[in-house]
Motif scaffolding. Sequence first.
Motif, PDB file in Angstrom:
ATOM      1  N   VAL A   1       0.775  -1.156   0.409  1.00  0.00           N
ATOM      2  CA  VAL A   1       0.160   0.132  -0.102  1.00  0.00           C
ATOM      3  C   VAL A   1       0.735   1.245   0.173  1.00  0.00           C
ATOM      4  O   VAL A   1       0.470   2.736  -0.556  1.00  0.00           O
ATOM      5  CB  VAL A   1      -0.961  -0.037   1.060  1.00  0.00           C
ATOM      6  CG1 VAL A   1      -2.038   1.063   1.389  1.00  0.00           C
ATOM      7  CG2 VAL A   1      -1.908  -0.972   0.986  1.00  0.00           C
ATOM      8  N   TYR A   2       2.010   0.797   0.875  1.00  0.00           N
ATOM      9  CA  TYR A   2       2.771   2.269   0.742  1.00  0.00           C
ATOM     10  C   TYR A   2       3.292   2.561  -0.353  1.00  0.00           C
ATOM     11  O   TYR A   2       3.454   3.672  -0.805  1.00  0.00           O
ATOM     12  CB  TYR A   2       3.581   2.371   2.037  1.00  0.00           C
ATOM     13  CG  TYR A   2       3.851   2.346   3.259  1.00  0.00           C
ATOM     14  CD1 TYR A   2       2.324   3.065   3.262  1.00  0.00           C
ATOM     15  CD2 TYR A   2       4.078   1.577   4.708  1.00  0.00           C
ATOM     16  CE1 TYR A   2       2.122   3.113   5.215  1.00  0.00           C
ATOM     17  CE2 TYR A   2       3.474   1.887   6.106  1.00  0.00           C
ATOM     18  CZ  TYR A   2       2.793   2.905   6.240  1.00  0.00           C
ATOM     19  OH  TYR A   2       2.633   2.773   7.224  1.00  0.00           O
ATOM     20  N   CYS A   3       3.656   1.575  -0.814  1.00  0.00           N
ATOM     21  CA  CYS A   3       4.248   1.577  -2.079  1.00  0.00           C
ATOM     22  C   CYS A   3       3.182   2.110  -3.332  1.00  0.00           C
ATOM     23  O   CYS A   3       3.922   3.491  -4.162  1.00  0.00           O
ATOM     24  CB  CYS A   3       5.232   0.237  -2.937  1.00  0.00           C
ATOM     25  SG  CYS A   3       6.874   0.129  -1.703  1.00  0.00           S
ATOM     26  N   GLU A   4       2.739   1.487  -3.161  1.00  0.00           N
ATOM     27  CA  GLU A   4       1.219   2.522  -4.357  1.00  0.00           C
ATOM     28  C   GLU A   4       1.209   3.793  -4.186  1.00  0.00           C
ATOM     29  O   GLU A   4       0.324   4.107  -5.878  1.00  0.00           O
ATOM     30  CB  GLU A   4      -0.247   1.240  -4.323  1.00  0.00           C
ATOM     31  CG  GLU A   4       0.052   0.351  -4.652  1.00  0.00           C
ATOM     32  CD  GLU A   4      -1.381  -0.797  -4.350  1.00  0.00           C
ATOM     33  OE1 GLU A   4      -1.218  -2.304  -5.181  1.00  0.00           O
ATOM     34  OE2 GLU A   4      -2.196  -1.225  -3.099  1.00  0.00           O
ATOM     35  N   GLU A   5       0.964   3.999  -3.117  1.00  0.00           N
ATOM     36  CA  GLU A   5       0.750   5.686  -2.821  1.00  0.00           C
ATOM     37  C   GLU A   5       2.152   6.621  -3.191  1.00  0.00           C
ATOM     38  O   GLU A   5       1.590   7.256  -3.378  1.00  0.00           O
ATOM     39  CB  GLU A   5       0.267   5.875  -0.784  1.00  0.00           C
ATOM     40  CG  GLU A   5      -0.922   4.875  -0.965  1.00  0.00           C
ATOM     41  CD  GLU A   5      -1.598   5.669   0.899  1.00  0.00           C
ATOM     42  OE1 GLU A   5      -0.418   5.464   1.081  1.00  0.00           O
ATOM     43  OE2 GLU A   5      -1.899   5.504   1.428  1.00  0.00           O
ATOM     44  N   GLY A   6       3.157   6.294  -2.780  1.00  0.00           N
ATOM     45  CA  GLY A   6       4.000   6.788  -3.654  1.00  0.00           C
ATOM     46  C   GLY A   6       4.086   6.887  -5.120  1.00  0.00           C
ATOM     47  O   GLY A   6       4.805   7.844  -5.362  1.00  0.00           O
ATOM     48  N   LEU A   7       3.935   5.690  -5.822  1.00  0.00           N
ATOM     49  CA  LEU A   7       3.886   5.942  -7.122  1.00  0.00           C
ATOM     50  C   LEU A   7       2.338   6.382  -7.509  1.00  0.00           C
ATOM     51  O   LEU A   7       3.049   7.363  -8.610  1.00  0.00           O
ATOM     52  CB  LEU A   7       3.688   3.828  -7.308  1.00  0.00           C
ATOM     53  CG  LEU A   7       3.233   4.477  -8.970  1.00  0.00           C
ATOM     54  CD1 LEU A   7       4.664   4.670  -9.952  1.00  0.00           C
ATOM     55  CD2 LEU A   7       3.081   2.693  -9.226  1.00  0.00           C
ATOM     56  N   ASP A   8       1.628   6.778  -7.201  1.00  0.00           N
ATOM     57  CA  ASP A   8       0.495   7.304  -7.044  1.00  0.00           C
ATOM     58  C   ASP A   8       0.893   9.021  -7.548  1.00  0.00           C
ATOM     59  O   ASP A   8       1.016   9.998  -8.316  1.00  0.00           O
ATOM     60  CB  ASP A   8      -0.725   7.715  -6.681  1.00  0.00           C
ATOM     61  CG  ASP A   8      -1.342   6.106  -7.190  1.00  0.00           C
ATOM     62  OD1 ASP A   8      -1.136   5.215  -8.002  1.00  0.00           O
ATOM     63  OD2 ASP A   8      -2.413   5.929  -5.974  1.00  0.00           O
ATOM     64  N   ALA A   9       1.657   9.343  -5.736  1.00  0.00           N
ATOM     65  CA  ALA A   9       2.166  10.982  -5.815  1.00  0.00           C
ATOM     66  C   ALA A   9       3.217  11.036  -7.247  1.00  0.00           C
ATOM     67  O   ALA A   9       3.486  11.830  -7.842  1.00  0.00           O
ATOM     68  CB  ALA A   9       2.554  10.884  -4.274  1.00  0.00           C
ATOM     69  N   CYS A  10       4.648  10.194  -7.052  1.00  0.00           N
ATOM     70  CA  CYS A  10       4.906  10.399  -8.008  1.00  0.00           C
ATOM     71  C   CYS A  10       4.322  10.703  -9.825  1.00  0.00           C
ATOM     72  O   CYS A  10       4.627  11.161  -9.912  1.00  0.00           O
ATOM     73  CB  CYS A  10       6.396   9.780  -8.483  1.00  0.00           C
ATOM     74  SG  CYS A  10       6.868   8.997  -6.879  1.00  0.00           S
ATOM     75  N   SER A  11       3.755   9.974  -9.785  1.00  0.00           N
ATOM     76  CA  SER A  11       3.240   9.983 -11.099  1.00  0.00           C
ATOM     77  C   SER A  11       2.134  11.264 -11.103  1.00  0.00           C
ATOM     78  O   SER A  11       2.023  11.657 -12.689  1.00  0.00           O
ATOM     79  CB  SER A  11       1.396   8.892 -11.279  1.00  0.00           C
ATOM     80  OG  SER A  11       1.919   7.745 -11.712  1.00  0.00           O
ATOM     81  N   VAL A  12       1.224  11.457 -10.459  1.00  0.00           N
ATOM     82  CA  VAL A  12       0.696  13.376 -10.735  1.00  0.00           C
ATOM     83  C   VAL A  12       1.504  14.081 -10.158  1.00  0.00           C
ATOM     84  O   VAL A  12       1.472  15.181 -11.686  1.00  0.00           O
ATOM     85  CB  VAL A  12      -0.219  13.526  -9.664  1.00  0.00           C
ATOM     86  CG1 VAL A  12      -0.582  14.641  -8.727  1.00  0.00           C
ATOM     87  CG2 VAL A  12      -1.097  12.114  -8.802  1.00  0.00           C
ATOM     88  N   ILE A  13       2.399  14.101 -10.137  1.00  0.00           N
ATOM     89  CA  ILE A  13       4.031  15.170  -9.551  1.00  0.00           C
ATOM     90  C   ILE A  13       4.822  15.105 -11.191  1.00  0.00           C
ATOM     91  O   ILE A  13       4.483  16.712 -11.560  1.00  0.00           O
ATOM     92  CB  ILE A  13       4.615  15.105  -8.466  1.00  0.00           C
ATOM     93  CG1 ILE A  13       4.333  15.335  -7.268  1.00  0.00           C
ATOM     94  CG2 ILE A  13       6.300  15.959  -9.269  1.00  0.00           C
ATOM     95  CD1 ILE A  13       4.933  14.773  -6.181  1.00  0.00           C
ATOM     96  N   LEU A  14       4.998  13.972 -11.815  1.00  0.00           N
ATOM     97  CA  LEU A  14       5.847  14.116 -13.075  1.00  0.00           C
ATOM     98  C   LEU A  14       5.073  14.558 -14.222  1.00  0.00           C
ATOM     99  O   LEU A  14       4.889  15.131 -14.989  1.00  0.00           O
ATOM    100  CB  LEU A  14       6.108  12.027 -13.121  1.00  0.00           C
ATOM    101  CG  LEU A  14       7.276  11.914 -12.437  1.00  0.00           C
ATOM    102  CD1 LEU A  14       7.339  10.482 -12.604  1.00  0.00           C
ATOM    103  CD2 LEU A  14       8.153  12.484 -12.992  1.00  0.00           C
TER     104      LEU A  14
END
Length: 162
Positions: free
Chosen positions: A59-72
């Motif tokens: 879950v932490y990794c999925e949340e981190g990936l979502d945040a990265c995607s939005v920022i990118l």
Amino acid sequence: MGNSLVKTQLKDVAGFLTSSISTFENFLNETTISQMEQQLSGDEAYYKLILSNLRKLLVYCEEGLDACSVILLSEPFQKATAEKTLYRIFHQCIEEFFSPKNDAWFEDSRSAYTGKNSIKFFKHVPESVQTLFQGLEGEFQRVREELEYYETDYRTKMIQSK
């Protein structure tokens, strides 16, 4: 740090998270307590604790990936938000991998000198669990070393802003 460097690190971390998520999902989708017991008869409560921590890491990794995607995807690139996200990924994903809050396993810091894997379990675990951690540890260590900068930099910025 320049925008392009932070953006490059964010892309690298997103790739790392994508790979880690896939590995965690494959393991968790294929592994049950019964299967773990068949591989190595042991402490069922401990096996549940390990699987629970792996789900949390996923879950932490999925949340981190979502945040990265939005920022990118955002224009203009939000450097401060990216740095804060990398700081959060460092704590929620990387540090939690090496030293979970509920002590399901721990990092043997001396292993860096011996060239062996640093994740140690308090009790015997099935080979599949050991193989999972051995496969993930190298990349987690690499990203940890890259993101340690944000640990000190972000804290310094927070202290200076007060």
